[in-house]
Design a protein around this motif. Structure first.
Motif, PDB file in Angstrom:
ATOM      1  N   LYS A 146       0.832  -1.209   0.000  1.00  0.00           N
ATOM      2  CA  LYS A 146       0.000   0.000   0.000  1.00  0.00           C
ATOM      3  C   LYS A 146       0.864   1.257   0.000  1.00  0.00           C
ATOM      4  CE  LYS A 146      -3.965  -1.978   0.091  1.00  0.00           C
ATOM      5  NZ  LYS A 146      -4.797  -1.942  -1.097  1.00  0.00           N
ATOM      6  N   ILE A 147       1.985   1.221   0.720  1.00  0.00           N
ATOM      7  CA  ILE A 147       2.880   2.374   0.793  1.00  0.00           C
ATOM      8  C   ILE A 147       3.572   2.593  -0.550  1.00  0.00           C
ATOM      9  CG2 ILE A 147       5.040   3.215   1.813  1.00  0.00           C
ATOM     10  CD1 ILE A 147       4.128   1.831   4.424  1.00  0.00           C
ATOM     11  N   MET A 148       4.023   1.520  -1.176  1.00  0.00           N
ATOM     12  CA  MET A 148       4.746   1.598  -2.448  1.00  0.00           C
ATOM     13  C   MET A 148       3.752   1.540  -3.602  1.00  0.00           C
ATOM     14  SD  MET A 148       7.998   1.737  -1.739  1.00  0.00           S
ATOM     15  CE  MET A 148       8.823   1.209  -3.211  1.00  0.00           C
ATOM     16  N   LYS A 149       2.974   2.566  -3.762  1.00  0.00           N
ATOM     17  CA  LYS A 149       1.958   2.595  -4.817  1.00  0.00           C
ATOM     18  C   LYS A 149       2.621   2.389  -6.171  1.00  0.00           C
ATOM     19  CE  LYS A 149      -0.957   5.478  -2.140  1.00  0.00           C
ATOM     20  NZ  LYS A 149      -1.956   6.418  -1.993  1.00  0.00           N
ATOM     21  N   GLY A 150       2.115   1.413  -6.903  1.00  0.00           N
ATOM     22  CA  GLY A 150       2.686   1.094  -8.199  1.00  0.00           C
ATOM     23  C   GLY A 150       3.927   0.226  -8.102  1.00  0.00           C
ATOM     24  N   GLY A 151       4.425  -0.002  -6.902  1.00  0.00           N
ATOM     25  CA  GLY A 151       5.619  -0.813  -6.735  1.00  0.00           C
ATOM     26  C   GLY A 151       5.304  -2.207  -6.266  1.00  0.00           C
TER      27      GLY A 151
ATOM     28  N   GLY B 177       9.137  -4.795  10.157  1.00  0.00           N
ATOM     29  CA  GLY B 177       8.764  -5.582   8.984  1.00  0.00           C
ATOM     30  C   GLY B 177       8.335  -4.728   7.811  1.00  0.00           C
ATOM     31  N   VAL B 178       7.582  -3.673   8.080  1.00  0.00           N
ATOM     32  CA  VAL B 178       7.128  -2.787   7.004  1.00  0.00           C
ATOM     33  C   VAL B 178       8.316  -2.085   6.355  1.00  0.00           C
ATOM     34  CG1 VAL B 178       5.840  -0.676   6.500  1.00  0.00           C
ATOM     35  CG2 VAL B 178       4.784  -2.457   7.871  1.00  0.00           C
ATOM     36  N   ILE B 179       9.230  -1.576   7.161  1.00  0.00           N
ATOM     37  CA  ILE B 179      10.400  -0.893   6.604  1.00  0.00           C
ATOM     38  C   ILE B 179      11.246  -1.872   5.790  1.00  0.00           C
ATOM     39  CG2 ILE B 179      12.572   0.260   7.193  1.00  0.00           C
ATOM     40  CD1 ILE B 179      11.005   1.576   9.531  1.00  0.00           C
ATOM     41  N   GLY B 180      11.446  -3.067   6.312  1.00  0.00           N
ATOM     42  CA  GLY B 180      12.192  -4.080   5.556  1.00  0.00           C
ATOM     43  C   GLY B 180      11.485  -4.467   4.270  1.00  0.00           C
ATOM     44  N   ALA B 181      10.164  -4.596   4.315  1.00  0.00           N
ATOM     45  CA  ALA B 181       9.399  -4.959   3.122  1.00  0.00           C
ATOM     46  C   ALA B 181       9.421  -3.840   2.084  1.00  0.00           C
ATOM     47  CB  ALA B 181       7.964  -5.297   3.500  1.00  0.00           C
ATOM     48  N   VAL B 182       9.389  -2.586   2.530  1.00  0.00           N
ATOM     49  CA  VAL B 182       9.480  -1.461   1.597  1.00  0.00           C
ATOM     50  C   VAL B 182      10.836  -1.487   0.897  1.00  0.00           C
ATOM     51  CG1 VAL B 182       9.668   1.054   1.481  1.00  0.00           C
ATOM     52  CG2 VAL B 182       7.765   0.023   2.697  1.00  0.00           C
ATOM     53  N   VAL B 183      11.892  -1.784   1.646  1.00  0.00           N
ATOM     54  CA  VAL B 183      13.225  -1.884   1.042  1.00  0.00           C
ATOM     55  C   VAL B 183      13.244  -3.003   0.003  1.00  0.00           C
ATOM     56  CG1 VAL B 183      15.644  -2.499   1.515  1.00  0.00           C
ATOM     57  CG2 VAL B 183      14.448  -0.882   2.994  1.00  0.00           C
ATOM     58  N   ILE B 184      12.694  -4.157   0.346  1.00  0.00           N
ATOM     59  CA  ILE B 184      12.654  -5.293  -0.579  1.00  0.00           C
ATOM     60  C   ILE B 184      11.812  -4.956  -1.807  1.00  0.00           C
ATOM     61  CG2 ILE B 184      11.804  -7.656  -0.871  1.00  0.00           C
ATOM     62  CD1 ILE B 184      14.351  -7.590   0.674  1.00  0.00           C
ATOM     63  N   LEU B 185      10.642  -4.335  -1.613  1.00  0.00           N
ATOM     64  CA  LEU B 185       9.795  -3.960  -2.747  1.00  0.00           C
ATOM     65  C   LEU B 185      10.484  -2.935  -3.643  1.00  0.00           C
ATOM     66  CD1 LEU B 185       6.226  -3.777  -1.194  1.00  0.00           C
ATOM     67  CD2 LEU B 185       7.038  -5.372  -2.922  1.00  0.00           C
ATOM     68  N   PHE B 186      11.213  -2.018  -3.050  1.00  0.00           N
ATOM     69  CA  PHE B 186      11.948  -1.033  -3.833  1.00  0.00           C
ATOM     70  C   PHE B 186      13.006  -1.715  -4.700  1.00  0.00           C
ATOM     71  CE2 PHE B 186      15.626   1.785  -4.319  1.00  0.00           C
ATOM     72  CZ  PHE B 186      15.037   2.799  -5.069  1.00  0.00           C
ATOM     73  N   ILE B 187      13.780  -2.599  -4.085  1.00  0.00           N
ATOM     74  CA  ILE B 187      14.828  -3.307  -4.822  1.00  0.00           C
ATOM     75  C   ILE B 187      14.208  -4.214  -5.897  1.00  0.00           C
ATOM     76  CG2 ILE B 187      16.646  -5.070  -4.624  1.00  0.00           C
ATOM     77  CD1 ILE B 187      17.276  -3.804  -1.850  1.00  0.00           C
TER      78      ILE B 187
END
Length: 80
Positions: free
Chosen positions: A19-24, A64-74
């Motif tokens: 949800k945070i990484m819209k489009g990602g 977990g959210v911060i780690g998942a955002v990093v993973i989704l970004f990569i």
């Protein structure tokens, strides 16, 4: 019980990160899997930096959210 707790927190973290990484995002199921992996990455990342968010459900969820955002970004970098 600890593994079930980690899976539930990771699943929720992956969903929130999607949800945070819209489009990602990669869809609900893959975001949940990436959230579980992101929880591991978040714990490692904060441990390496010497940062302690807190304990309990909220602390684990934020990690977990911060780690998942990093993973989704990569993962988004490879998606294109």
């Amino acid at each position: 019980m600890g593994i079930l707790y980690a899976l539930l927190i990771g699943a929720l973290a992956g969903w929130l990160a999607g949800k945070i990484m819209k489009g990602g995002g990669f869809g609900l199921l893959l975001n949940i899997i990436l959230g579980i992996v992101g929880g591991i990455v978040g714990n490692w990342l904060f441990g390496a930096l010497g940062v302690h968010i807190g304990s309990g459900i909220i602390g684990h969820l934020i990690t977990g959210v911060i780690g998942a955002v990093v993973i989704l970004f990569i993962a988004g970098l490879f998606k294109k």
